[in-house]
Scaffold this active site. Structure first.
Site, PDB file in Angstrom:
ATOM      1  N   ASP A  76      -0.564 -13.096  -0.484  1.00 24.72           N
ATOM      2  CA  ASP A  76      -1.489 -12.343  -1.228  1.00 24.72           C
ATOM      3  C   ASP A  76      -2.030 -11.245  -0.009  1.00 24.72           C
ATOM      4  O   ASP A  76      -3.105 -10.743   0.218  1.00 24.72           O
ATOM      5  CB  ASP A  76      -2.909 -12.649  -1.813  1.00 24.72           C
ATOM      6  N   ARG A 116       0.735  -1.263  -0.105  1.00 21.83           N
ATOM      7  CA  ARG A 116      -0.089   0.051  -0.087  1.00 21.83           C
ATOM      8  C   ARG A 116       0.913   1.416  -0.018  1.00 21.83           C
ATOM      9  O   ARG A 116       0.133   2.448   0.375  1.00 21.83           O
ATOM     10  CB  ARG A 116      -0.884   0.060   1.264  1.00 21.83           C
ATOM     11  N   HIS A 158      -2.748 -17.097  -6.645  1.00 22.05           N
ATOM     12  CA  HIS A 158      -3.648 -17.687  -6.002  1.00 22.05           C
ATOM     13  C   HIS A 158      -4.592 -18.289  -6.491  1.00 22.05           C
ATOM     14  O   HIS A 158      -5.815 -18.239  -6.717  1.00 22.05           O
ATOM     15  CB  HIS A 158      -4.279 -16.399  -5.226  1.00 22.05           C
TER      16      HIS A 158
HETATM   17  O1  DOR Z   1      -8.440  -9.869  -2.228  1.00 21.47           O
HETATM   18  C1  DOR Z   1      -7.550  -9.044  -2.730  1.00 21.47           C
HETATM   19  N1  DOR Z   1      -7.139  -7.995  -2.270  1.00 21.47           N
HETATM   20  N2  DOR Z   1      -7.215  -9.470  -3.880  1.00 21.47           N
HETATM   21  C2  DOR Z   1      -6.331  -9.075  -4.712  1.00 21.47           C
HETATM   22  O2  DOR Z   1      -6.101  -9.304  -5.737  1.00 21.47           O
HETATM   23  C3  DOR Z   1      -6.214  -7.517  -4.415  1.00 21.47           C
HETATM   24  C4  DOR Z   1      -5.915  -7.404  -3.132  1.00 21.47           C
HETATM   25  C5  DOR Z   1      -6.061  -6.029  -2.512  1.00 21.47           C
HETATM   26  O3  DOR Z   1      -4.904  -5.296  -2.877  1.00 21.47           O
HETATM   27  O4  DOR Z   1      -6.556  -5.729  -1.811  1.00 21.47           O
END
Ligand code: DOR
Length: 445
Positions: free
Chosen positions: A300, A64, A230
């Site tokens: 992930d 982020r 995933h």
């Molecule tokens: O659940 C998810 N959140 N899958 C993704 O591919 C992106 C991720 C996110 O960046 O929040």
């Protein structure tokens, strides 16, 4: 940093064998794996009764930073890594700004050099308009395509665009595989108000399988290395079992440990993309790992604040944090007899290093970087939200008892986690990727 550190009398997970021995670190690298117990060193770590593994390499995290640093940043994310025995991470491009230019990639690398406790690398993201950037990019593990949309609005599902990316670039490609048209049609067929259980009806099996087949078809026709992120369904495991070395794949802890029956307990905390599937799919993922149809594990790690997650579905965002519990969750499975520490070293260290051509990482072998994690297989602890180092401070595994925990982590020979404390100084280095043109999974024995 001590020049020479001796880790004495550990049970060491080496490539192909596990042996009780001592490991000498010198100048940030593994100097010897059979060091005599009385070898002179500046620092001696007594490790009898503990296991030493290569540090974990997590090839799928969302930290982020920049732009969404109320959820996580490179410092908090990499501290959570250190506490969890993750010594290197590869981060996804859906930040703000998105990592879709060579310039944005360089800026992220620069930022990371001043913030990261562990080693780092960053994917370059595909858009419908940045082919020239994807062709030019270096200093990256590869290209990330959102063939299905998820957090961050980075969808590329136009066939012409995808053909061009697979045809004209040479970096390895990886993708989020959920078919956008299927997802939209499924959503349109449901009558509001929707409940969290609908997430798995909208992002259903067909969405995952359709997109994975489409991406594999592109990779095979263009002879392009491709990694499926995933994997969530039994059908994808069956498809992957038939592929050659050009195609690799990974599974994530949430799909291995949770399924649709967990929505009742966790609500939107169990919302992620791809969605949770059934207990049958979960079992197939474990079998796929055991058979080699799926080669690696990744988290992930996708943190959102509790407040964001508590919005009523579908306003709630998808994603769960996991880097800190990744290794403990798997060590617990070793203790339960489901897999071995050798399996973990392959799935979580050597495998990702091979898939992404990461130089000098992933093994306990002389000459490799001293990225290591010492674990206590007997230590038992209950997971608690309040103990998490990631910024969002919650985990879907709150309350779970796990046996097998990291007790010390080294990055480049320096301790970044010990006695429950995480280093605060940036110790991480930029990962180096040596992508042989056309080489892939089979290139390292
Ligand atoms: O659940 C998810 N959140 N899958 C993704 O591919 C992106 C991720 C996110 O960046 O929040």
């Amino acid at each position: 940093m001590p020049q020479r550190t001796l880790i004495r009398d550990a049970t060491v997970v080496l490539p192909g064998e596990t042996a009780r021995t001592s490991v000498l670190i010198e100048g940030g690298r593994i100097a010897r794996v059979d060091a005599a117990p009385h070898t002179r060193a500046d620092e001696v770590v007594e490790a009898a009764g503990l296991h030493l593994l290569p540090g974990v390499i997590d090839d799928q995290v969302h930290f982020r930073d920049p732009g969404l640093t109320h959820k996580e940043d490179l410092r908090t994310g990499s501290r959570a890594c250190a506490a969890g025995g993750v010594t290197s991470f590869l981060e996804m491009p859906n930040t703000v700004p998105q990592t879709v230019t060579v310039e944005a990639l360089a800026a992220k690398l620069d930022r990371a050099s001043r913030r990261c406790i562990v080693n780092y690398g960053f994917y370059i993201g595909a858009t419908t308009e940045n082919l020239d950037e994807l062709v030019r990019a270096t200093r990256t593990p590869g290209i990330k395509i959102f063939i299905g949309s998820s957090t961050g609005n980075m969808l590329v599902d136009d066939q012409e665009c995808l053909e061009a990316i697979f045809a004209e670039t040479t970096l390895p490609i990886t993708a989020h595989c959920e078919d956008e048209a299927t997802v939209r049609a499924n959503a349109a067929a449901l009558t509001p108000p929707l409940a969290i259980e609908d997430h798995s009806r909208i992002r259903d099996h067909r969405a995952a399988v359709t997109a994975t087949l489409r991406a594999i078809d592109l990779a095979m026709r263009h002879r392009h290395r491709f990694h499926v992120l995933h994997v969530s369904t039994a059908d994808e495991v069956a498809i992957l079992a038939k592929q050659n070395d050009l195609i690799t794949a990974e599974a994530c802890p949430h799909h291995l440990f949770l399924d649709t029956s967990d929505y009742a307990r966790l609500g939107t905390l169990a919302q992620m993309n791809p969605s949770l599937k059934t207990a049958h799919d979960r079992a197939a993922l474990w079998r796929g790992l055991a058979s080699g149809a799926i080669q690696i594990l990744a988290t992930d790690h996708a943190p959102h604040t509790l407040e964001e997650k508590r919005a009523p579905y579908p306003a709630s965002p998808s994603g769960v944090p996991a880097v800190e519990l990744f290794l403990p969750l798997m060590l617990n499975e070793v203790n339960r007899g489901r897999c071995t520490l050798q399996d973990l070293a392959g799935w979580m260290s050597d495998g990702p290093a091979r898939i992404w051509d990461i130089v000098d990482k992933g093994r306990i072998e002389p000459g490799y970087d001293a990225d290591l994690v010492l674990v206590d297989m007997a230590k038992e602890r209950q997971v608690r939200n309040e103990d998490q180092h990631c910024m969002c401070g919650w985990t879907p595994w709150h309350g779970t008892r796990l046996q097998g925990w990291p007790v010390r982590t080294w990055v480049g020979g320096r301790t970044v986690f010990a006695d429950g404390r995480v280093a605060t100084e940036p110790r991480g280095r930029e990962l180096v990727f040596d992508h042989p043109r056309g080489g892939y999974w089979a290139t390292r024995d």
